[in-house]
Design an enzyme around this catalytic site. Structure first.
Site, PDB file in Angstrom:
ATOM      1  N   VAL A   1     -30.356  -1.901 -15.677  1.00 30.17           N
ATOM      2  CA  VAL A   1     -30.808  -2.553 -14.489  1.00 30.17           C
ATOM      3  C   VAL A   1     -30.804  -1.538 -13.421  1.00 30.17           C
ATOM      4  CG1 VAL A   1     -29.797  -4.866 -15.301  1.00 30.17           C
ATOM      5  CG2 VAL A   1     -28.443  -3.166 -14.032  1.00 30.17           C
TER       6      VAL A   1
ATOM      7  N   ASN B   1     -25.609 -10.517 -13.886  1.00 31.99           N
ATOM      8  CA  ASN B   1     -24.110 -10.318 -14.339  1.00 31.99           C
ATOM      9  C   ASN B   1     -23.615  -9.018 -14.509  1.00 31.99           C
ATOM     10  OD1 ASN B   1     -21.559 -11.640 -15.828  1.00 31.99           O
ATOM     11  ND2 ASN B   1     -23.037 -10.386 -17.239  1.00 31.99           N
TER      12      ASN B   1
ATOM     13  N   TYR C   1     -16.544  -0.338  -6.499  1.00 28.58           N
ATOM     14  CA  TYR C   1     -16.482  -1.492  -6.943  1.00 28.58           C
ATOM     15  C   TYR C   1     -16.345  -2.573  -5.938  1.00 28.58           C
ATOM     16  CZ  TYR C   1     -15.881  -5.120 -10.347  1.00 28.58           C
ATOM     17  OH  TYR C   1     -15.979  -6.252 -11.065  1.00 28.58           O
ATOM     18  N   ALA C   2     -15.271  -2.466  -5.090  1.00 28.28           N
ATOM     19  CA  ALA C   2     -14.950  -3.553  -4.117  1.00 28.28           C
ATOM     20  C   ALA C   2     -15.980  -3.560  -2.939  1.00 28.28           C
ATOM     21  CB  ALA C   2     -13.624  -3.217  -3.232  1.00 28.28           C
TER      22      ALA C   2
ATOM     23  N   SER D   1     -19.171  -2.827  -3.718  1.00 26.81           N
ATOM     24  CA  SER D   1     -20.568  -3.267  -4.141  1.00 26.81           C
ATOM     25  C   SER D   1     -20.423  -4.881  -4.271  1.00 26.81           C
ATOM     26  CB  SER D   1     -20.701  -2.632  -5.561  1.00 26.81           C
ATOM     27  OG  SER D   1     -19.584  -3.050  -6.609  1.00 26.81           O
TER      28      SER D   1
ATOM     29  N   ILE E   1     -10.509 -11.747 -16.044  1.00 26.39           N
ATOM     30  CA  ILE E   1     -11.210 -12.559 -17.265  1.00 26.39           C
ATOM     31  C   ILE E   1     -10.941 -11.438 -18.280  1.00 26.39           C
ATOM     32  CG2 ILE E   1     -13.082 -13.601 -18.114  1.00 26.39           C
ATOM     33  CD1 ILE E   1     -12.389 -14.809 -15.396  1.00 26.39           C
TER      34      ILE E   1
HETATM   35  P1  NAI Z   1     -18.273  -6.520 -19.828  1.00 20.31           P
HETATM   36  O1  NAI Z   1     -17.855  -5.272 -19.848  1.00 20.31           O
HETATM   37  O2  NAI Z   1     -17.611  -7.234 -21.220  1.00 20.31           O
HETATM   38  O3  NAI Z   1     -19.621  -6.843 -19.750  1.00 20.31           O
HETATM   39  C1  NAI Z   1     -20.448  -6.250 -19.028  1.00 20.31           C
HETATM   40  C2  NAI Z   1     -21.873  -5.931 -19.384  1.00 20.31           C
HETATM   41  O4  NAI Z   1     -22.684  -5.485 -18.466  1.00 20.31           O
HETATM   42  C3  NAI Z   1     -21.764  -5.044 -20.942  1.00 20.31           C
HETATM   43  O5  NAI Z   1     -22.281  -5.703 -21.850  1.00 20.31           O
HETATM   44  C4  NAI Z   1     -22.587  -3.871 -20.159  1.00 20.31           C
HETATM   45  O6  NAI Z   1     -23.193  -3.337 -21.193  1.00 20.31           O
HETATM   46  C5  NAI Z   1     -23.461  -4.468 -19.088  1.00 20.31           C
HETATM   47  N1  NAI Z   1     -24.253  -3.497 -18.308  1.00 20.31           N
HETATM   48  C6  NAI Z   1     -23.461  -2.386 -17.572  1.00 20.31           C
HETATM   49  N2  NAI Z   1     -24.217  -1.536 -17.030  1.00 20.31           N
HETATM   50  C7  NAI Z   1     -25.311  -2.139 -17.251  1.00 20.31           C
HETATM   51  C8  NAI Z   1     -26.875  -1.700 -16.858  1.00 20.31           C
HETATM   52  N3  NAI Z   1     -26.798  -0.382 -16.191  1.00 20.31           N
HETATM   53  N4  NAI Z   1     -27.679  -2.270 -17.198  1.00 20.31           N
HETATM   54  C9  NAI Z   1     -27.670  -3.552 -18.221  1.00 20.31           C
HETATM   55  N5  NAI Z   1     -26.394  -3.656 -18.231  1.00 20.31           N
HETATM   56  C10 NAI Z   1     -25.385  -3.226 -18.119  1.00 20.31           C
HETATM   57  O7  NAI Z   1     -17.754  -7.207 -18.609  1.00 20.31           O
HETATM   58  P2  NAI Z   1     -17.567  -8.566 -17.994  1.00 20.31           P
HETATM   59  O8  NAI Z   1     -16.301  -8.759 -17.315  1.00 20.31           O
HETATM   60  O9  NAI Z   1     -18.173  -9.553 -18.821  1.00 20.31           O
HETATM   61  O10 NAI Z   1     -18.567  -8.380 -16.575  1.00 20.31           O
HETATM   62  C11 NAI Z   1     -19.654  -9.264 -16.213  1.00 20.31           C
HETATM   63  C12 NAI Z   1     -19.584  -9.212 -14.756  1.00 20.31           C
HETATM   64  O11 NAI Z   1     -18.254  -9.729 -14.198  1.00 20.31           O
HETATM   65  C13 NAI Z   1     -19.694  -7.797 -14.039  1.00 20.31           C
HETATM   66  O12 NAI Z   1     -20.201  -7.664 -12.998  1.00 20.31           O
HETATM   67  C14 NAI Z   1     -18.042  -7.568 -13.598  1.00 20.31           C
HETATM   68  O13 NAI Z   1     -18.077  -6.584 -12.373  1.00 20.31           O
HETATM   69  C15 NAI Z   1     -17.731  -8.967 -13.270  1.00 20.31           C
HETATM   70  N6  NAI Z   1     -16.321  -9.289 -13.262  1.00 20.31           N
HETATM   71  C16 NAI Z   1     -15.451  -9.123 -14.103  1.00 20.31           C
HETATM   72  C17 NAI Z   1     -14.114  -9.528 -14.155  1.00 20.31           C
HETATM   73  C18 NAI Z   1     -13.236  -9.342 -15.243  1.00 20.31           C
HETATM   74  O14 NAI Z   1     -11.933  -9.305 -14.944  1.00 20.31           O
HETATM   75  N7  NAI Z   1     -13.634  -9.097 -16.410  1.00 20.31           N
HETATM   76  C19 NAI Z   1     -13.759  -9.975 -12.921  1.00 20.31           C
HETATM   77  C20 NAI Z   1     -14.592 -10.170 -11.755  1.00 20.31           C
HETATM   78  C21 NAI Z   1     -15.892  -9.848 -11.857  1.00 20.31           C
END
Ligand code: NAI
Length: 263
Positions: free
Chosen positions: A73, A99, A167-168, A170, A200
Site C-alpha cells: 500500500v 486496515n 505510529y502514534a 500516524s 488485540i
Molecule cells: P497484523 O500484523 O496481524 O496484520 C497487519 C497486516 O498488514 C499484515 O498482514 C501485513 O502484511 C499488512 N501490511 C503491512 N504493511 C503493508 C503494506 N505496506 N502493504 C500491504 N499490507 C501491509 O496486525 P493487526 O493488528 O491485524 O493490524 C491491523 C491494523 O490494526 C493495523 O493498522 C494496526 O496498526 C491496527 N491496530 C492493531 C492493534 C493491535 O493490538 N493488534 C491495536 C490498534 C490498531
C-alpha cells in the site's frame, strides 16, 4: 406512518476492499464480509499469505467471493492497480477498509538512519496510503450510492506508548484524515469513519509474551483482556452497512474501555 424505514443490514453482493487482509483484523474482516455475502478483495504483501486467505474464503463461499491482490500500500502504482483489478472483477467498490499497518520503533534515542527509515515507512503505510487509496477509490464509492470507508487507527491516537512516536503520529493522522474526508465526501454519498482498536490478539502483538499481555490487560483494560480480531471486524461491518447511513466522521474505540479508564 411506517413503523420503521427499510434501512438494510445486508451487504450481500457489494464489492469491498480490505487492505492488510492476510492477517489479524484484516483477515477477520475479509472473512466476516464474505460470510455476509460481500465480494471481498484481499489485499496484502506476499502472494502465499494472500492466497491462503482467499482459499479459505472460496472454500466457504465459492470462487466469486474473494479475489487476492498482492499490494504494497506504500506504492501508489500498486494502489491504482488494486482499484483497477477490483472494479474489473466485481464491477465497483462499495466498501473500503484501510486496515494495513505497521508498528516500527521510532524513539528519540534511536540512531538517525533507523529513525528516519522507520518514520518514513510508518507514515507511508499507516497514513499516506489511506489517503491515496480513498482518492483512487472515490469515483467508484460515490457511484455505488452508499459508499463506506472505514479507517483502522488505534488507541495510540489517544493514549500513547514510549518509542512509538511515528505510529502514534500516524494513527492521530488517521483520525484527522477521517474527519476531513468525512466532511468533504458526505455530499457525494460516501461516509468515512474510523475505529481505534485497543490491544488485540493479532500478528502485530504476537511477539509480546503472554504474561506481559495479561499484566497489561489487567492493569489497563476494564474488560481485563485483549480483544480478538472479530470484535473489531464486527464494528467495521456495522459501519459498512447500508443502515449505518447517518454515521459519518465517527472515531470509535473498540478497546474494552481502555481509553476511558482514569486509574
Ligand atoms: P497484523 O500484523 O496481524 O496484520 C497487519 C497486516 O498488514 C499484515 O498482514 C501485513 O502484511 C499488512 N501490511 C503491512 N504493511 C503493508 C503494506 N505496506 N502493504 C500491504 N499490507 C501491509 O496486525 P493487526 O493488528 O491485524 O493490524 C491491523 C491494523 O490494526 C493495523 O493498522 C494496526 O496498526 C491496527 N491496530 C492493531 C492493534 C493491535 O493490538 N493488534 C491495536 C490498534 C490498531
Amino acid at each position: 406512518m411506517a413503523r420503521l424505514s427499510t434501512l438494510s443490514r445486508s451487504i450481500a453482493g457489494v464489492g469491498a476492499i480490505v487492505t492488510g487482509a492476510a492477517s489479524g483484523m484484516g483477515r477477520a474482516t475479509a472473512h466476516l464480509f464474505a460470510d455476509e455475502g460481500a465480494r471481498v478483495v484481499v489485499a496484502d504483501l506476499g502472494g502465499e499469505r494472500v492466497d491462503a486467505v482467499v482459499d479459505e474464503i472460496r472454500d466457504a463461499h465459492g470462487e466469486h467471493a474473494a479475489l487476492g491482490v498482492v499490494c504494497d500500500v506504500a506504492d501508489p502504482a500498486q494502489l491504482a492497480d488494486l482499484v483497477a483489478r477490483t472494479v474489473e472483477w466485481c464491477g465497483g467498490i462499495t466498501a473500503l477498509v484501510n486496515n494495513a499497518g505497521v508498528s516500527l520503533v521510532t524513539s528519540a534515542f534511536q540512531p538517525d538512519d533507523e529513525f528516519e527509515s522507520n518514520w518514513a515507512r510508518t507514515l507511508d503505510v499507516n497514513l499516506t496510503a489511506h489517503a491515496r487509496l480513498i482518492r483512487l477509490a472515490l469515483p467508484h464509492l460515490a457511484a455505488s450510492g452508499a459508499g463506506r470507508i472505514v479507517n483502522i487507527a488505534s488507541t495510540e491516537a489517544i493514549v500513547t506508548t514510549a518509542g512509538l512516536a511515528a505510529y502514534a503520529a500516524s494513527k492521530a493522522g488517521v483520525v484527522g484524515l477521517t474527519k476531513s474526508f468525512a466532511v468533504e465526501l458526505g455530499r457525494h454519498g460516501v461516509t468515512v469513519n474510523c475505529i481505534c482498536p485497543g490491544p488485540i490478539l493479532t500478528g502485530m502483538t504476537a511477539s509480546i509474551p503472554d504474561d506481559a499481555k495479561e499484566t497489561y490487560a489487567r492493569r489497563r483494560v476494564p474488560l481485563r483482556r485483549y480483544g480478538i480480531p472479530e470484535e473489531v471486524a464486527q464494528m467495521t461491518l456495522n459501519l459498512c452497512l447500508p443502515a449505518s447511513s447517518f454515521v459519518n466522521g465517527a472515531v470509535i474505540p473498540v478497546d474494552g474501555g481502555m481509553t476511558i479508564r482514569h486509574t
